[in-house]
Motif scaffolding. Structure first.
Motif, PDB file in Angstrom:
ATOM      1  N   ASP A   1      -1.750   4.957  -0.180  1.00  0.00           N
ATOM      2  CA  ASP A   1      -2.237   4.666  -1.530  1.00  0.00           C
ATOM      3  C   ASP A   1      -3.519   5.428  -1.838  1.00  0.00           C
ATOM      4  O   ASP A   1      -3.664   6.012  -2.892  1.00  0.00           O
ATOM      5  N   HIS A   2      -4.464   5.367  -0.921  1.00  0.00           N
ATOM      6  CA  HIS A   2      -5.715   6.096  -1.135  1.00  0.00           C
ATOM      7  C   HIS A   2      -6.366   6.481   0.191  1.00  0.00           C
ATOM      8  O   HIS A   2      -6.052   5.921   1.227  1.00  0.00           O
ATOM      9  N   VAL A   3      -7.204   7.511   0.091  1.00  0.00           N
ATOM     10  CA  VAL A   3      -7.914   8.023   1.268  1.00  0.00           C
ATOM     11  C   VAL A   3      -9.397   8.021   0.901  1.00  0.00           C
ATOM     12  O   VAL A   3      -9.773   8.574  -0.132  1.00  0.00           O
ATOM     13  N   VAL A   4     -10.208   7.373   1.722  1.00  0.00           N
ATOM     14  CA  VAL A   4     -11.628   7.201   1.377  1.00  0.00           C
ATOM     15  C   VAL A   4     -12.505   8.131   2.207  1.00  0.00           C
ATOM     16  O   VAL A   4     -12.388   8.190   3.428  1.00  0.00           O
ATOM     17  N   TYR A   5     -13.398   8.845   1.507  1.00  0.00           N
ATOM     18  CA  TYR A   5     -14.345   9.718   2.184  1.00  0.00           C
ATOM     19  C   TYR A   5     -15.742   9.135   2.113  1.00  0.00           C
ATOM     20  O   TYR A   5     -16.200   8.745   1.035  1.00  0.00           O
TER      21      TYR A   5
ATOM     22  N   GLN B   1     -13.185   7.768   6.096  1.00  0.00           N
ATOM     23  CA  GLN B   1     -13.627   6.474   6.620  1.00  0.00           C
ATOM     24  C   GLN B   1     -12.464   5.499   6.740  1.00  0.00           C
ATOM     25  O   GLN B   1     -12.423   4.683   7.620  1.00  0.00           O
ATOM     26  N   HIS B   2     -11.523   5.547   5.804  1.00  0.00           N
ATOM     27  CA  HIS B   2     -10.257   4.817   5.966  1.00  0.00           C
ATOM     28  C   HIS B   2      -9.197   5.368   5.037  1.00  0.00           C
ATOM     29  O   HIS B   2      -9.523   6.078   4.091  1.00  0.00           O
ATOM     30  N   PHE B   3      -7.947   5.108   5.360  1.00  0.00           N
ATOM     31  CA  PHE B   3      -6.918   5.262   4.328  1.00  0.00           C
ATOM     32  C   PHE B   3      -6.171   3.952   4.212  1.00  0.00           C
ATOM     33  O   PHE B   3      -6.203   3.105   5.108  1.00  0.00           O
ATOM     34  N   ALA B   4      -5.553   3.783   3.040  1.00  0.00           N
ATOM     35  CA  ALA B   4      -4.854   2.532   2.755  1.00  0.00           C
ATOM     36  C   ALA B   4      -3.360   2.804   2.650  1.00  0.00           C
ATOM     37  O   ALA B   4      -2.935   3.769   2.010  1.00  0.00           O
ATOM     38  N   ILE B   5      -2.598   1.965   3.317  1.00  0.00           N
ATOM     39  CA  ILE B   5      -1.140   2.091   3.301  1.00  0.00           C
ATOM     40  C   ILE B   5      -0.579   0.973   2.421  1.00  0.00           C
ATOM     41  O   ILE B   5      -0.930  -0.198   2.589  1.00  0.00           O
TER      42      ILE B   5
ATOM     43  N   THR C   1      -6.248  -5.898   3.282  1.00  0.00           N
ATOM     44  CA  THR C   1      -6.850  -6.282   4.553  1.00  0.00           C
ATOM     45  C   THR C   1      -7.168  -5.015   5.350  1.00  0.00           C
ATOM     46  O   THR C   1      -6.561  -3.973   5.113  1.00  0.00           O
ATOM     47  N   PHE C   2      -8.116  -5.124   6.266  1.00  0.00           N
ATOM     48  CA  PHE C   2      -8.603  -3.943   6.994  1.00  0.00           C
ATOM     49  C   PHE C   2      -8.559  -4.196   8.497  1.00  0.00           C
ATOM     50  O   PHE C   2      -8.972  -5.273   8.952  1.00  0.00           O
ATOM     51  N   THR C   3      -8.132  -3.215   9.255  1.00  0.00           N
ATOM     52  CA  THR C   3      -8.202  -3.347  10.713  1.00  0.00           C
ATOM     53  C   THR C   3      -9.656  -3.153  11.138  1.00  0.00           C
ATOM     54  O   THR C   3     -10.459  -2.610  10.380  1.00  0.00           O
TER      55      THR C   3
ATOM     56  N   ILE D   1      -8.063   1.243   9.163  1.00  0.00           N
ATOM     57  CA  ILE D   1      -6.868   1.375   8.321  1.00  0.00           C
ATOM     58  C   ILE D   1      -6.761   0.133   7.448  1.00  0.00           C
ATOM     59  O   ILE D   1      -6.976  -0.989   7.908  1.00  0.00           O
ATOM     60  N   GLU D   2      -6.459   0.372   6.188  1.00  0.00           N
ATOM     61  CA  GLU D   2      -6.301  -0.725   5.233  1.00  0.00           C
ATOM     62  C   GLU D   2      -4.823  -0.885   4.900  1.00  0.00           C
ATOM     63  O   GLU D   2      -4.092   0.104   4.826  1.00  0.00           O
ATOM     64  N   PHE D   3      -4.397  -2.129   4.704  1.00  0.00           N
ATOM     65  CA  PHE D   3      -3.061  -2.399   4.162  1.00  0.00           C
ATOM     66  C   PHE D   3      -3.250  -3.068   2.818  1.00  0.00           C
ATOM     67  O   PHE D   3      -4.125  -3.927   2.664  1.00  0.00           O
TER      68      PHE D   3
HETATM   69 FE   FE2 Z   1      -9.633   1.070   0.431  1.00  0.00          FE
END
Ligand code: FE2
Ligand code: ENO
Length: 380
Positions: A176-180, A260-264, A330-332, A343-345
């Protein structure tokens, strides 16, 4: 070329991590998240330099690369700075040459000129540029004349990960998104690069008047392509005299900007969390009192939330809404020892625009608790 033309981005094709041990990293994603081995490139396929293990779950394809030689300085330098980290984001695009050339005439640095790769399944066109996010590169993959599963040069003679025969798969879809994370006061400048080079637009933004605790905060601009096929929140720290923002912690430990994270996207976040917990994934707990505040927030909620609050609490899921829908996320915890990547779901219900204001602050507070445990909150 008019940057306002739709340049034809169609989401993330695959994400490449440079890691210390590609075989074991791939295995971690298989065991913990239920990915399955898809393809391999390395000594046995004629690649004398790198081993790459490709794993896939639904539309999420991850590649893990390590050198097999003793003198690869690029990889060693990357490893020294960033540890195991994302090296490249590859986009599915309609026309690799068009996007590459548009980027180059607008100032991007070339890494790979448009190149045709051919095997029995046809031809893929790939091109790559550098980005302002440290060593992260962007690759543009055009597959319209290719029917193969991944890319030419890879073998599909891989071992089936048997754990997936015993644990049900999680019902995810795509990225869904990739965070920098970037340095202080760099969000504007970094976003400008996306507008100018890739024809992206500003999708959403938030500042530290919203996202803060009593210690520190963050500013963010979310940029996206014309089709909103992927969103890139760029976040920068707002530090205080006494405390370090979690985004500062990120850039410090990452040796500069990075992912920093991406969201699936998941189809069913409850099932996803339940299954991932069975697989040993550990999530960041929601802050104390989150659900009693949530109950109050939901009194004014214009959309019908199907999930019971008690269920969300049981699984530690954050909820936010707007006029059109709601989202669950939610975030791991960090997936490596450096506090650099999680990683975010996420599950969206209805037409929620995404990135609700309501959750950002609570998520920030939840991550800050982890940061405190690491001894990284105080500046002195
Ligand atoms: Fe996010
Ligand atoms: O809303 C989302 O998807 C987020 O990921 C929010 C977020 C991102 C980074 C932070 O340090 C804290 C919160």
């Amino acid at each position: 070329m008019d940057a306002k033309n739709n340049l034809g981005f169609n989401g993330v094709d695959h994400v490449t991590f440079w890691v210390g041990n590609a075989k074991q990293a791939a295995s971690y994603y298989n065991c913990r998240f239920g990915f399955q081995n898809l393809a391999f490139s390395g000594l046995t396929t004629g690649n004398r330099k790198y081993a790459t293990h490709v794993v896939r779950l639904k539309q999420v394809t991850l590649c893990f690369t390590s050198p097999t030689t003793i003198d690869d300085e690029d990889h060693a330098e990357h490893m020294k700075l960033h540890g195991d980290a994302i090296k490249d984001i590859a986009f599915k695009v309609d026309d690799s040459r068009l996007i590459y050339q548009n980027a180059i005439i607008n100032g991007a640095k070339s890494v790979l000129e448009p190149t045709e790769l051919t095997d029995k399944d046809g031809t893929v066109i790939m091109s790559t540029i550098a980005t302002p996010i440290s060593n992260i590169t962007y690759t543009f993959v055009e597959r319209k004349n290719y029917t193969g599963e991944f890319l030419p040069g890879y073998s599909y003679d891989v071992i089936h990960d048997v754990l997936s025969d015993f644990v049900e798969p999680i019902q995810i879809a795509d990225i869904d998104h990739v965070v920098y994370g970037v340095y202080e006061n760099k969000v504007e400048e970094t976003s400008e690069w996306f507008y100018k080079t890739l024809g992206f637009h500003r999708y959403w933004s938030v500042d530290d008047t919203i996202v803060h605790t009593e210690n520190s905060g963050l500013n963010s601009i979310v940029v996206a392509d014309e089709n909103n096929s992927v969103k890139f929140p760029v976040i920068e720290p707002v530090n205080s005299v006494k405390a370090k923002s979690q985004t500062q912690e990120f850039v410090d430990f990452n040796g500069g900007p990075g992912c920093q994270h991406f969201a699936i996207n998941t189809i069913n976040i409850i099932q996803t969390v339940e299954t991932l917990k069975k697989r040993g994934v550990v999530f960041i707990p929601t802050p104390k009192h989150y659900y009693s505040f949530l109950k109050k927030r939901l009194e004014n909620c214009p959309v019908v939330v199907k999930e019971e609050i008690e269920t969300l609490e049981k699984y530690g899921i954050f909820l936010d809404y707007d006029d059109e829908g709601y989202l669950l996320q939610t975030f791991t915890k960090n997936v490596q020892d450096k506090p650099t990547f999680i990683i975010e779901f996420i599950q969206k219900v209805g037409h929620m625009f995404g990135f609700g204001y309501g959750n950002f602050k609570s998520i920030f507070a939840a991550i800050e608790l982890e940061q405190t445990l690491r001894g990284n909150l105080d500046r002195n």
